[in-house]
Scaffold this motif. Structure first.
Motif, mmCIF file in Angstrom:
data_model
loop_
_atom_site.group_PDB
_atom_site.id
_atom_site.type_symbol
_atom_site.label_atom_id
_atom_site.label_comp_id
_atom_site.label_asym_id
_atom_site.label_seq_id
_atom_site.Cartn_x
_atom_site.Cartn_y
_atom_site.Cartn_z
ATOM 1 N N THR A 22 0.835 -1.190 0.000
ATOM 2 C CA THR A 22 0.000 0.000 0.000
ATOM 3 C C THR A 22 0.866 1.234 0.000
ATOM 4 N N LEU A 23 0.215 2.402 -0.041
ATOM 5 C CA LEU A 23 0.944 3.652 0.114
ATOM 6 C C LEU A 23 1.514 3.727 1.521
ATOM 7 N N PRO A 24 2.535 4.597 1.764
ATOM 8 C CA PRO A 24 3.082 4.729 3.105
ATOM 9 C C PRO A 24 1.984 5.080 4.108
ATOM 10 N N LEU A 25 2.111 4.543 5.299
ATOM 11 C CA LEU A 25 1.103 4.779 6.323
ATOM 12 C C LEU A 25 1.415 6.048 7.102
ATOM 13 N N GLN A 26 0.437 6.878 7.265
ATOM 14 C CA GLN A 26 0.544 8.096 8.056
ATOM 15 C C GLN A 26 -0.571 8.032 9.090
ATOM 16 N N GLN A 27 -0.192 7.776 10.342
ATOM 17 C CA GLN A 27 -1.187 7.611 11.413
ATOM 18 C C GLN A 27 -2.192 6.508 11.060
ATOM 19 N N GLY A 28 -1.653 5.421 10.518
ATOM 20 C CA GLY A 28 -2.482 4.258 10.235
ATOM 21 C C GLY A 28 -3.249 4.296 8.941
ATOM 22 N N MET A 29 -3.119 5.368 8.129
ATOM 23 C CA MET A 29 -3.854 5.484 6.872
ATOM 24 C C MET A 29 -2.881 5.692 5.717
ATOM 25 N N PRO A 30 -3.191 5.147 4.520
ATOM 26 C CA PRO A 30 -2.353 5.418 3.356
ATOM 27 C C PRO A 30 -2.279 6.922 3.096
ATOM 28 N N SER A 31 -1.093 7.421 2.728
ATOM 29 C CA SER A 31 -0.920 8.866 2.588
ATOM 30 C C SER A 31 0.188 9.197 1.597
ATOM 31 N N LEU A 32 0.025 10.328 0.921
ATOM 32 C CA LEU A 32 1.065 10.870 0.050
ATOM 33 C C LEU A 32 1.998 11.807 0.804
ATOM 34 N N ALA A 33 1.722 12.061 2.076
ATOM 35 C CA ALA A 33 2.477 13.052 2.841
ATOM 36 C C ALA A 33 3.978 12.793 2.866
ATOM 37 N N PRO A 34 4.450 11.536 3.075
ATOM 38 C CA PRO A 34 5.905 11.328 3.099
ATOM 39 C C PRO A 34 6.585 11.740 1.793
ATOM 40 N N MET A 35 5.957 11.405 0.654
ATOM 41 C CA MET A 35 6.531 11.804 -0.632
ATOM 42 C C MET A 35 6.523 13.319 -0.791
ATOM 43 N N LEU A 36 5.422 13.958 -0.387
ATOM 44 C CA LEU A 36 5.303 15.402 -0.558
ATOM 45 C C LEU A 36 6.287 16.169 0.328
ATOM 46 N N LYS A 37 6.612 15.611 1.493
ATOM 47 C CA LYS A 37 7.597 16.269 2.345
ATOM 48 C C LYS A 37 8.956 16.353 1.654
ATOM 49 N N GLN A 38 9.223 15.390 0.787
ATOM 50 C CA GLN A 38 10.477 15.405 0.039
ATOM 51 C C GLN A 38 10.391 16.276 -1.219
ATOM 52 N N ALA A 39 9.198 16.362 -1.810
ATOM 53 C CA ALA A 39 9.054 17.050 -3.096
ATOM 54 C C ALA A 39 8.768 18.539 -2.986
ATOM 55 N N THR A 40 7.928 18.934 -2.041
ATOM 56 C CA THR A 40 7.476 20.325 -1.999
ATOM 57 C C THR A 40 8.581 21.364 -1.780
ATOM 58 N N PRO A 41 9.692 21.049 -1.051
ATOM 59 C CA PRO A 41 10.742 22.074 -0.914
ATOM 60 C C PRO A 41 11.376 22.476 -2.241
ATOM 61 N N ALA A 42 11.194 21.661 -3.297
ATOM 62 C CA ALA A 42 11.786 21.980 -4.600
ATOM 63 C C ALA A 42 10.881 22.861 -5.455
ATOM 64 N N VAL A 43 9.643 23.085 -5.018
ATOM 65 C CA VAL A 43 8.700 23.908 -5.787
ATOM 66 C C VAL A 43 8.639 25.294 -5.149
ATOM 67 N N VAL A 44 8.863 26.326 -5.953
ATOM 68 C CA VAL A 44 9.017 27.685 -5.432
ATOM 69 C C VAL A 44 7.904 28.593 -5.929
ATOM 70 N N ASN A 45 7.733 29.694 -5.226
ATOM 71 C CA ASN A 45 6.801 30.747 -5.635
ATOM 72 C C ASN A 45 7.587 31.826 -6.363
ATOM 73 N N ILE A 46 7.064 32.293 -7.488
ATOM 74 C CA ILE A 46 7.742 33.324 -8.290
ATOM 75 C C ILE A 46 6.866 34.570 -8.340
ATOM 76 N N ALA A 47 7.453 35.698 -7.955
ATOM 77 C CA ALA A 47 6.767 36.994 -8.025
ATOM 78 C C ALA A 47 7.468 37.855 -9.060
ATOM 79 N N VAL A 48 6.698 38.384 -9.988
ATOM 80 C CA VAL A 48 7.245 39.138 -11.121
ATOM 81 C C VAL A 48 6.696 40.551 -11.112
ATOM 82 N N THR A 49 7.574 41.514 -11.330
ATOM 83 C CA THR A 49 7.168 42.903 -11.525
ATOM 84 C C THR A 49 7.474 43.286 -12.970
ATOM 85 N N ALA A 50 6.492 43.846 -13.645
ATOM 86 C CA ALA A 50 6.672 44.217 -15.056
ATOM 87 C C ALA A 50 6.010 45.553 -15.322
ATOM 88 N N LYS A 51 6.450 46.210 -16.383
ATOM 89 C CA LYS A 51 5.849 47.452 -16.825
ATOM 90 C C LYS A 51 5.135 47.211 -18.136
#
Length: 463
Positions: A32-61
């Protein structure tokens, strides 16, 4: 058959059964998926993946589009300077770190296009000024770089290995909501026709909204498989049809941007079309997969390599193709001087032809302020070219496309905008750059231009 399972299993149970073997060994728990508090969860994978996704703020004229400011009398009466009025705008999007050592971040071209400043914020709230390494509007890919320590990068997967039905997760900042995660499946592959340029989209029903652009589409291993780029929507919100740029295409563009700062389009000099059932029958084929060549340009690499009209292209560098657009995409993303191997059928007999990629040349014209340019002086500051094949097919029209308009130029003041399509000059439909140059030459008088702009159209008088 998997269909009957949907009648008896809850979606979460199906997810667990389907992907237990797709996860790393340390993440599997009895299939099954990894267990998080006894339930299948994507949380362990996301803890590894989300730090690589960034927010971009752009200023333009951007130039203020006020019809009153185009009126010379209005400008003189209120003593408004004869210069374009600009305003500062801000936008947000997403990006994904693909090289933690060099600080490379992939995002969409439309996220950073026309940007004056680009700021990147990490999940840990650190913020950095980003350098634009390069961008490619035709694939909607841009590459940024930041100087930072302790970055986390995503592993880039082989997007050719994903299949329809694979579960995927989209990570980004929709509507400015940082680090938002949505899940779904791969709904389709090889999608095109959503605009201009080179397209080979992954379609997904994972929720993608404004602000997700440039983020990450990952598999259940947390590997990057696509860069969310577009949605199909009548309201501007998600309706379950989103499109991501596959990583294999993004990597090709990224490598050129790193090495050259831009993408140089290649060509072999052929025209072609898809094989429909009628054509396949006429050529004695049992399948419609492939593309038929219907034109060989004189002096082109294709002619030098011995390609002929009526050749049927089945594979490009060993990869099967199903349309002429795929052939165009692969060739267009190769560097000039590289060799491409085409597996073809000629008179029913298979053979392989090697073609050296040539430079994609495009006829363009510009206007000069003193009348010495190619066009009317009032068109100075703009660059015009023939409508590209994808745009012509989408709009079912010919014409001349406005590729560039310099801010404050006579062309800008006359009302022209980038991506305008000029359908006719003085009521004469346009078919080529040469015809446009004849009708709108430096000695031409008043011009009546019929222009298509986005979904609308207008007439513009050039004096």
């Amino acid at each position: 058959m998997i269909r009957p399972l949907f009648k008896h299993l809850a979606p979460l149970s199906l997810l667990a059964l389907s992907f237990g073997t797709a996860l790393p060994a340390q993440a599997q728990v009895q299939g099954t998926l990894p267990l998080q508090q006894g339930m299948p969860s994507l949380a362990p994978m996301l803890k590894q993946a989300t730090p690589a996704v960034v927010n971009i703020a752009v200023t333009a004229k951007s130039e203020v589009q006020n019809p009153l400011l185009q009126d010379p009398f209005f400008r003189r009466f209120f003593e408004i300077p004869d210069e374009p009025q600009e305003r500062e705008s801000q936008a947000v999007g997403s990006g994904v770190i693909v090289d933690a050592v060099k600080g490379y971040i992939l995002t969409n071209n439309h996220v950073v296009d026309q940007a004056e400043t680009i700021k990147v914020r990490l999940v840990d709230d650190r913020e950095f000024d980003a350098k634009l390494i390069g961008k490619d509007p035709d694939t909607d890919i841009a590459l940024l770089q930041i100087k930072a320590d302790n970055l986390k990068a995503l592993v880039v997967a082989d997007s050719d290995k994903i299949e329809v039905g694979d579960f995927v997760v989209a990570i980004g900042s929709p509507f400015g909501l940082r680090t938002t995660v949505t899940s779904g499946i791969v709904s389709g592959l090889g999608r095109s026709g959503m605009g201009t340029g080179y397209q080979d989209f992954i379609q997904t029903d994972a929720s993608i909204n404004p602000g997700n652009s440039g983020g990450a589409l990952v598999n259940l291993r947390g590997e990057l498989v696509g860069i969310p780029s577009q949605i199909l929507s009548r309201s501007g919100g998600n309706i379950g049809i989103g499109f991501a740029i596959p990583t294999n295409l993004a990597k090709l563009v990224m490598n050129q941007l790193v090495q050259y700062g831009s993408v140089e389009r290649g060509r072999i000099g052929v025209g072609g079309q898809d094989l429909d059932p009628a054509l396949a029958k006429a050529f004695g084929l049992s399948s419609t997969r492939g593309a038929v060549i219907n034109q060989i340009m004189p002096g082109s690499p294709a002619e030098k390599a011995g390609l002929k009209s009526e050749d049927i292209v089945l594979k490009v560098n060993g990869r099967e193709i199903s349309s002429f657009a795929q052939l165009r995409n692969i060739v267009g993303l190769m560097r000039v001087g590289e060799k491409v191997d085409l597996d073809i059928l000629r008179n029913g007999k298979p053979r392989t032809v090697s073609v050296v990629i040539g430079k994609a040349e495009e006829a363009t014209v510009t206007g000069g302020k003193d009348g010495s340019g190619d066009l009317h002086p009032a068109l100075a500051g703009a660059v015009f070219a023939a409508v590209d094949e994808a745009t012509a097919k989408r709009l079912r029209t010919g014409g001349i496309q406005v590729r560039e308009v310099a801010p404050g130029s006579p062309a800008a003041r006359a009302g022209l905008r980038p991506d305008d399509i000029i359908l006719s000059v003085n009521r004469q439909p346009l078919a080529s750059v040469e015809q446009f140059q004849r009708l709108a030459g430096p000695k031409a008088g008043e011009l009546l231009l019929h222009i298509q702009r986005g979904a609308g159209a207008l007439f513009l008088i050039i004096r």
